[in-house]
Design a protein around this motif. Sequence first.
Motif, PDB file in Angstrom:
ATOM      1  N   ILE A 149       0.848  -1.082   0.228  1.00 41.25           N
ATOM      2  CA  ILE A 149      -0.006  -0.060   0.129  1.00 41.25           C
ATOM      3  C   ILE A 149       0.849   1.341   0.094  1.00 41.25           C
ATOM      4  O   ILE A 149       0.623   2.157  -0.949  1.00 41.25           O
ATOM      5  N   ALA A 150       1.914   1.416   0.746  1.00 40.55           N
ATOM      6  CA  ALA A 150       2.728   2.579   1.015  1.00 40.55           C
ATOM      7  C   ALA A 150       3.622   2.651  -0.379  1.00 40.55           C
ATOM      8  O   ALA A 150       3.769   3.785  -0.791  1.00 40.55           O
ATOM      9  N   ALA A 151       3.902   1.573  -0.874  1.00 44.56           N
ATOM     10  CA  ALA A 151       4.954   1.755  -2.025  1.00 44.56           C
ATOM     11  C   ALA A 151       3.910   2.271  -3.070  1.00 44.56           C
ATOM     12  O   ALA A 151       4.341   3.228  -4.010  1.00 44.56           O
ATOM     13  N   ARG A 152       3.010   1.869  -3.359  1.00 48.17           N
ATOM     14  CA  ARG A 152       1.837   2.192  -4.463  1.00 48.17           C
ATOM     15  C   ARG A 152       1.503   3.824  -4.192  1.00 48.17           C
ATOM     16  O   ARG A 152       1.623   4.363  -5.162  1.00 48.17           O
ATOM     17  N   TYR A 153       1.104   4.047  -3.063  1.00 51.41           N
ATOM     18  CA  TYR A 153       0.853   5.274  -2.561  1.00 51.41           C
ATOM     19  C   TYR A 153       2.034   6.208  -2.981  1.00 51.41           C
ATOM     20  O   TYR A 153       1.915   7.519  -3.508  1.00 51.41           O
ATOM     21  N   SER A 154       3.234   5.807  -2.575  1.00 49.96           N
ATOM     22  CA  SER A 154       4.341   6.659  -2.794  1.00 49.96           C
ATOM     23  C   SER A 154       4.856   6.794  -4.249  1.00 49.96           C
ATOM     24  O   SER A 154       5.269   7.888  -4.707  1.00 49.96           O
ATOM     25  N   ALA A 155       4.321   6.093  -5.057  1.00 51.56           N
ATOM     26  CA  ALA A 155       4.405   6.228  -6.495  1.00 51.56           C
ATOM     27  C   ALA A 155       3.375   7.253  -7.014  1.00 51.56           C
ATOM     28  O   ALA A 155       3.738   8.153  -8.185  1.00 51.56           O
TER      29      ALA A 155
ATOM     30  N   GLN B 183       4.814   2.837  10.440  1.00 52.65           N
ATOM     31  CA  GLN B 183       5.635   3.603   9.513  1.00 52.65           C
ATOM     32  C   GLN B 183       5.170   3.670   8.416  1.00 52.65           C
ATOM     33  O   GLN B 183       4.990   4.664   7.535  1.00 52.65           O
ATOM     34  N   CYS B 184       4.573   2.707   7.848  1.00 58.46           N
ATOM     35  CA  CYS B 184       3.992   2.765   6.357  1.00 58.46           C
ATOM     36  C   CYS B 184       2.629   3.531   6.426  1.00 58.46           C
ATOM     37  O   CYS B 184       2.644   4.318   5.508  1.00 58.46           O
ATOM     38  N   ARG B 185       1.928   3.461   7.571  1.00 54.74           N
ATOM     39  CA  ARG B 185       0.969   4.215   7.500  1.00 54.74           C
ATOM     40  C   ARG B 185       1.205   5.749   7.555  1.00 54.74           C
ATOM     41  O   ARG B 185       0.572   6.665   6.910  1.00 54.74           O
ATOM     42  N   MET B 186       2.233   6.173   8.336  1.00 58.18           N
ATOM     43  CA  MET B 186       2.673   7.763   8.361  1.00 58.18           C
ATOM     44  C   MET B 186       3.263   8.254   6.994  1.00 58.18           C
ATOM     45  O   MET B 186       3.110   9.164   6.868  1.00 58.18           O
ATOM     46  N   SER B 187       3.921   7.023   6.271  1.00 57.94           N
ATOM     47  CA  SER B 187       4.568   7.423   5.107  1.00 57.94           C
ATOM     48  C   SER B 187       3.330   7.773   4.015  1.00 57.94           C
ATOM     49  O   SER B 187       3.831   8.387   3.121  1.00 57.94           O
ATOM     50  N   CYS B 188       2.186   7.452   4.398  1.00 57.03           N
ATOM     51  CA  CYS B 188       0.998   7.871   3.583  1.00 57.03           C
ATOM     52  C   CYS B 188       0.402   9.356   3.921  1.00 57.03           C
ATOM     53  O   CYS B 188      -0.795   9.444   3.425  1.00 57.03           O
TER      54      CYS B 188
ATOM     55  N   ASP C  34      14.316  -1.701  -7.058  1.00 55.91           N
ATOM     56  CA  ASP C  34      13.251  -1.959  -7.998  1.00 55.91           C
ATOM     57  C   ASP C  34      12.011  -2.262  -7.253  1.00 55.91           C
ATOM     58  O   ASP C  34      11.831  -3.238  -6.577  1.00 55.91           O
ATOM     59  N   ILE C  35      11.099  -1.142  -7.333  1.00 60.53           N
ATOM     60  CA  ILE C  35       9.824  -1.614  -6.345  1.00 60.53           C
ATOM     61  C   ILE C  35       8.729  -1.668  -7.404  1.00 60.53           C
ATOM     62  O   ILE C  35       7.529  -1.560  -7.373  1.00 60.53           O
ATOM     63  N   GLY C  36       8.990  -1.933  -8.678  1.00 65.78           N
ATOM     64  CA  GLY C  36       8.035  -2.036  -9.923  1.00 65.78           C
ATOM     65  C   GLY C  36       7.096  -3.110  -9.779  1.00 65.78           C
ATOM     66  O   GLY C  36       5.970  -3.011 -10.011  1.00 65.78           O
ATOM     67  N   SER C  37       7.304  -4.003  -8.527  1.00 65.18           N
ATOM     68  CA  SER C  37       6.271  -5.046  -8.537  1.00 65.18           C
ATOM     69  C   SER C  37       5.473  -4.673  -7.870  1.00 65.18           C
ATOM     70  O   SER C  37       4.129  -5.506  -7.555  1.00 65.18           O
ATOM     71  N   CYS C  38       5.421  -3.575  -7.042  1.00 65.25           N
ATOM     72  CA  CYS C  38       4.409  -3.238  -6.188  1.00 65.25           C
ATOM     73  C   CYS C  38       3.067  -2.660  -6.771  1.00 65.25           C
ATOM     74  O   CYS C  38       3.315  -2.005  -7.725  1.00 65.25           O
TER      75      CYS C  38
END
Length: 644
Positions: free
Chosen positions: A310-316, A402-407, A640-644
């Motif tokens: 969720i965090a990686a996708r949101y960060s993109a 930490q992932c929640r806060m990153s969003c 590579d976070i392309g898989s997220c």
Amino acid sequence: MAVNKVNEDLLRERARYTFNIEELTNFIDGGEEGTRNRREVEDMVIHVKELHDEVPEDYLSHKERYENAVKKGCILIDLLKEHVLRHSSFDAYKPSNMYRVLSMAKEVSPVLLHMGMFVPTIFGQASAEQQEEWLHKALMLEIIGTYAQTELGHGTFLRGLETTATYDPSTEEFVLHSPTLTSYKWWPGGLGQTANHCIVVAQLYSREKCYGVHAFLVQIRDSETHMPLPGIKVGDIGPKLGFQTANNGFLGFDHFRIPRKNMLMRNAQVLKDGRYVKSKSDKLTYGTMMLVRVMIVSDAAYELSRAATIAARYSAVRRQSMPRPGQPEPQILDYVTQQHKVFIAIATSHALRLTGGWLWDAYSSLTHDLDQGNLDQLPELHALACCLKAISSRDSNSLVEQCRMSCGGHGYMSSSNFPTIYGATAATVTYEGEYTVMLLQTARYLMKAWKEALGGIVLTPTVAYMVTYNKAKPAWVNTPEAIIQGFHAVAVGKVKEAADGIEYHQNSGKDYEDAWNAASVMLVKASECYCRAIICETFWKEIQKHSRSMSRNLAVVLQQLSELYLSYWVLERSGDFFQVRTVPLTRTKFEFVSFASPKCHCQMCTGFVAHITSVVVLAVQVSIQNLTLTFCTRKRNEFDIGSC
Ligand SMILES: CCCCC/C=C/C(=O)SCCNC(=O)CCNC(=O)[C@H](O)C(C)(C)COP(=O)(O)OP(=O)(O)OC[C@H]1O[C@@H](n2cnc3c(N)ncnc32)[C@H](O)[C@@H]1OP(=O)(O)O
Ligand SMILES: Cc1cc2nc3c(=O)[nH]c(=O)nc-3n(C[C@H](O)[C@H](O)[C@H](O)COP(=O)(O)OP(=O)(O)OC[C@H]3O[C@@H](n4cnc5c(N)ncnc54)[C@H](O)[C@@H]3O)c2cc1C
């Protein structure tokens, strides 16, 4: 009608991946067969529209949420039963499969404990005759159970449980009784309204002698009316931080009678005349807890992988701020601080998944040994299950946060799913063995190992380095192996420090119990460091092992993630690496060695002070220096976070 278009930033990021996604998927699933199995089970579930909520569950009443969760639980179990009958195999009921399927309905299922502890306890602690009578009924959910061990007054201290089971030879029955308010069972999942049976852990009395805690299978509700049986008080314990639909309940007995044959008799027995037959080890009663602790490591990895995705996708897709006037707002994924928050979550989900698989294999081999009457590996596996359950659940829960806060604000929405994932992972830090208590259990094992190491006794695999540690040639090369040696150095240093702490307090006049308590913070620290060394070493070794059979592009990315994990934790524990004074058993000390200032000038490295305390750590320092350098300056598109 607006068509759900995939965000262009996300599409572009996904187009940048440098490895085969299906190959990574197979790796995560444990092979192509695992992917096929998972997809088959998921496909069975994902298209069932009744599993998707029209109204967000947060807008439902407690009763509506529970009924909604029961409805979904029934649908899921029916689908699993169909799978079992179609494949004539109980693979679908494997704990990992079961947990995945039940977690596909957003709410925690009221039958989680039935599948997660009631059924496994019958498998692990019921005799062959008892399995014959109960197992099929449980697997087909003709009876619905839970695991009732914790009481209002005792959760950690099992030997302090107050519920009694007194054998009456005249009727060949056990009389279950809750003598005090604090003896009421409190917490068991599904107990509130769902379960009609449960495993009850109670103090066994026969011929006026107490034989300690044992497990009993008890029917608590009428199979037809579902009403509590006479002598049973049962209900829901009320709202909690999360787990709102787990249906956690309370249970009290008023001289409630069950047949003798309802004592789980695989390990210990009570004969008709009341004679007690001891088991090979009274710790075998605790077997289900060890199984669940082992499973929790993989579950922690799974929940964290959801949050990291969720965090990686949101960060993109999230664009914010304007570092360069007039330029488009950058994706927040371009900020190194955002990478620092999210990438370690991705790396940790892989580290815990691989460590969980390694622990599961060790547990499976122990179970085989126990069936052969060999208990040799039990103490080490108990210590491993305790510290890995504690650290994996705590790391998973804090990284989910930490992932929640990153969003940002959107991470605080229920629709982000972070609150549900956080509530589930927060529970795992406490249940199945509270965090500190588990680490102290491992410390108990480490203190014994240290004493044996001082005597030069060959130790079990995960602590063997404590004896050979000072004989190992310090690694002067810049490799992750050197960092792992450094983690071993830190673990040995902390174990020694805790053992010396106990000795110091005893020499100052305290008895062992008080000396142990006075040194308990150091004991917890020693267990943490021992556990971190295990996760680092296992992650690195598993990646090396699997890399040989995977494509180079995927191997490179997974290697980066394992290097990231190693260097992240050295930086997180840099104080321990500086302090570690490798005082090997031969009592020679390594000298302080000054070290050239770091080449890299990013804040993570310049904050990394020059002085270090041992040649081994010097090699570690060099490794960290270069690894951290790569991590800090490598552009995200090489991670590579392309898989997220
Ligand atoms: C799908 C999943 C959903 C899950 C929902 C949640 C469910 C639950 O939470 S169920 C309830 C879980 N409760 C616990 O985990 C309780 C935690 N407490 C304990 O496990 C024990 O009380 C203890 C280990 C903290 C202490 O037990 P005690 O009998 O007092 O033991 P000692 O510390 O005195 O050590 C004695 C000896 O026994 C060894 N040992 C202890 N536990 C185990 C075990 N599970 N397996 C193997 N060996 C065990 C311990 O190492 C000691 O050995 P020695 O040092 O050799 O004497
Ligand atoms: C969501 C959830 C679901 C649960 N489901 C079930 C279930 O289905 N069945 C079931 O039987 N139980 C269940 N439990 C109960 C759970 O197993 C207990 O809460 C857990 O074992 C901790 O025990 P406790 O609550 O008594 O805490 P305590 O043991 O009282 O811990 C409180 C504090 O005391 C400290 N402490 C306790 N002992 C020591 C010690 N020896 N040394 C140092 N510090 C100590 C702990 O570290 C902690 O900080 C569930 C709990 C939760 C939160």
